[in-house]
Design a protein around this motif. Structure first.
Motif, short mmCIF file in Angstrom:
data_model
loop_
_atom_site.label_atom_id
_atom_site.label_comp_id
_atom_site.label_asym_id
_atom_site.label_seq_id
_atom_site.Cartn_x
_atom_site.Cartn_y
_atom_site.Cartn_z
N ALA A 130 8.46 6.73 -7.99
CA ALA A 130 8.03 5.46 -7.42
C ALA A 130 8.05 5.44 -5.90
N PHE A 131 8.99 6.17 -5.30
CA PHE A 131 9.16 6.13 -3.85
C PHE A 131 8.98 7.48 -3.17
N GLY A 132 9.63 8.52 -3.71
CA GLY A 132 9.81 9.76 -2.96
C GLY A 132 8.93 10.92 -3.33
N ASN A 133 7.75 10.66 -3.88
CA ASN A 133 6.91 11.75 -4.36
C ASN A 133 6.26 12.57 -3.24
N ALA A 134 6.26 12.06 -2.00
CA ALA A 134 5.62 12.79 -0.91
C ALA A 134 6.62 13.41 0.06
N ILE A 135 7.89 13.42 -0.32
CA ILE A 135 8.94 14.00 0.52
C ILE A 135 9.72 15.02 -0.32
N PRO A 136 10.50 15.87 0.32
CA PRO A 136 11.29 16.84 -0.46
C PRO A 136 12.21 16.15 -1.47
N GLU A 137 12.43 16.81 -2.60
CA GLU A 137 13.25 16.24 -3.66
C GLU A 137 14.65 15.90 -3.17
N HIS A 145 -13.15 -13.96 3.41
CA HIS A 145 -13.60 -15.31 3.73
C HIS A 145 -12.83 -15.92 4.90
N SER A 146 -11.96 -15.15 5.52
CA SER A 146 -11.20 -15.63 6.67
C SER A 146 -11.65 -14.90 7.94
N ASP A 147 -11.77 -15.67 9.03
CA ASP A 147 -12.12 -15.07 10.32
C ASP A 147 -10.90 -14.60 11.09
N ALA A 148 -9.71 -14.86 10.57
CA ALA A 148 -8.49 -14.41 11.23
C ALA A 148 -8.42 -12.88 11.21
N VAL A 149 -7.72 -12.32 12.18
CA VAL A 149 -7.60 -10.86 12.29
C VAL A 149 -6.91 -10.29 11.06
N THR A 150 -7.57 -9.32 10.42
CA THR A 150 -6.99 -8.61 9.29
C THR A 150 -7.37 -7.15 9.44
N ASP A 151 -6.37 -6.32 9.74
CA ASP A 151 -6.61 -4.91 10.00
C ASP A 151 -5.96 -4.04 8.93
N LEU A 152 -6.45 -2.81 8.84
CA LEU A 152 -5.92 -1.84 7.87
C LEU A 152 -5.60 -0.53 8.59
N ARG A 153 -4.43 0.03 8.25
CA ARG A 153 -4.04 1.34 8.78
C ARG A 153 -3.53 2.17 7.61
N GLU A 154 -4.07 3.38 7.47
CA GLU A 154 -3.64 4.26 6.38
C GLU A 154 -2.90 5.47 6.94
N PHE A 155 -1.82 5.84 6.26
CA PHE A 155 -1.10 7.08 6.52
C PHE A 155 -1.35 7.97 5.30
N PRO A 156 -2.31 8.87 5.37
CA PRO A 156 -2.80 9.58 4.18
C PRO A 156 -1.76 10.38 3.42
N ASP A 157 -0.77 10.93 4.11
CA ASP A 157 0.20 11.81 3.45
C ASP A 157 1.51 11.14 3.12
N ARG A 158 1.54 9.81 3.15
CA ARG A 158 2.80 9.10 2.94
C ARG A 158 2.79 8.37 1.60
N ALA A 159 3.99 8.15 1.08
CA ALA A 159 4.15 7.43 -0.19
C ALA A 159 5.01 6.19 0.03
N HIS A 160 5.58 5.65 -1.04
CA HIS A 160 6.22 4.34 -0.97
C HIS A 160 7.52 4.37 -0.16
N SER A 161 8.04 5.53 0.12
CA SER A 161 9.27 5.65 0.92
C SER A 161 8.98 5.64 2.42
#
Length: 266
Positions: A150-157, A227-243
């Protein structure tokens, strides 16, 4: 002009203790903010105390947590910035939609009403709660293996195991059941006012390898704000997981959040 430091309320999600925000709080203080990291309703002051008293967390749902943090915000001298992770990200969006915050950063935010469908990996991550309907009113813990998925799949065990030992606590099952049923409930507590045009800016952050909240969920969440004009931005960290807020790469995410806040003049 208000010259007091901008308060920042750090809102964690399920299965992590509020003290897991400590490195973020230190960095925010150094940057001139006034951070606080309150726990959820029923959460004790330490990881050990919370693990020893899981029943105090049981039965608390999304609305309970939202009102808990709304009361904390009401005690501040100005509107805060909210930074939330997982269900904390959902809570931050709900509070922002109610105009209770100056801005919000929602990191791997839990699925809000209107987002479809629920990815299979998210269902597997939440299976420790969902496998028994009675868990709706219980507090549920994750094993080390479940935490890794659930959290640590992208980091060492080894790092995942260390994070589990250090920060993992039981979580109320109720928010998971509420979110899962959100699109069948017209009054779901997972509903966010995504149409509010007067709210503060929102940054959605997603980890590209997240099993619990896959990037497809975050991108669908972004569409809910069309439907909102307020600022809504997206940033992705491709190699990161829930941790991503607590593992060895937390600072990169935190500094990206700070840079975005600076862009919003906050």
């Amino acid at each position: 002009m208000n010259t007091t430091p901008i308060p920042v309320v750090l809102i964690h999600g399920l299965w992590l203790h509020a003290t897991s925000w400590a490195p973020w709080a230190d960095l925010l203080t150094e940057a001139g903010y006034a951070p606080v990291a309150p726990g959820w309703p029923g959460e004790a002051a330490t990881v050990e105390e919370t693990r020893a008293n899981p029943d105090l967390l049981a039965g608390h749902g999304i609305d309970d947590a939202v009102e808990h943090y709304a009361e904390i915000i009401a005690g501040l001298d100005r509107k805060p910035v909210l930074i939330g992770h997982s269900f904390g990200g959902m809570i931050a969006q709900k509070l922002l939609g109610r105009d209770l915050a100056a801005a919000a950063v929602a990191i791997d935010a839990a699925q809000i009403k209107g987002v479809l469908p629920v990815p299979l990996s998210a269902l597997r991550a939440a299976f420790p709660a969902f496998h028994n309907p009675a868990n709706r009113n219980r507090a549920v813990s994750l094993t080390e293996e479940q935490f890794r998925y659930a959290f640590g799949n992208a980091i060492p065990e080894e790092e995942s195991a260390e994070l589990h030992a250090r920060w993992a606590i039981p979580a109320p099952g109720k928010p998971l059941f509420e979110a899962a049923a959100a699109n069948f409930d017209p009054h779901s507590p997972a509903k966010v006012d995504t149409r509010n045009t007067s709210r503060g800016p929102l940054l959605l952050i997603t980890g590209g390898k997240d099993h619990t909240v896959p990037s497809s969920v975050t991108r669908s969440t972004l569409k809910q704000y069309r439907h909102s004009d307020a600022v809504t931005d997206l940033r992705e960290f491709p190699d990161r997981a829930h941790s991503l807020t607590i593992d060895h790469g937390w600072r990169e995410v935190a500094e990206a959040s700070l840079a975005w806040l600076a862009d919003q003049s906050l």
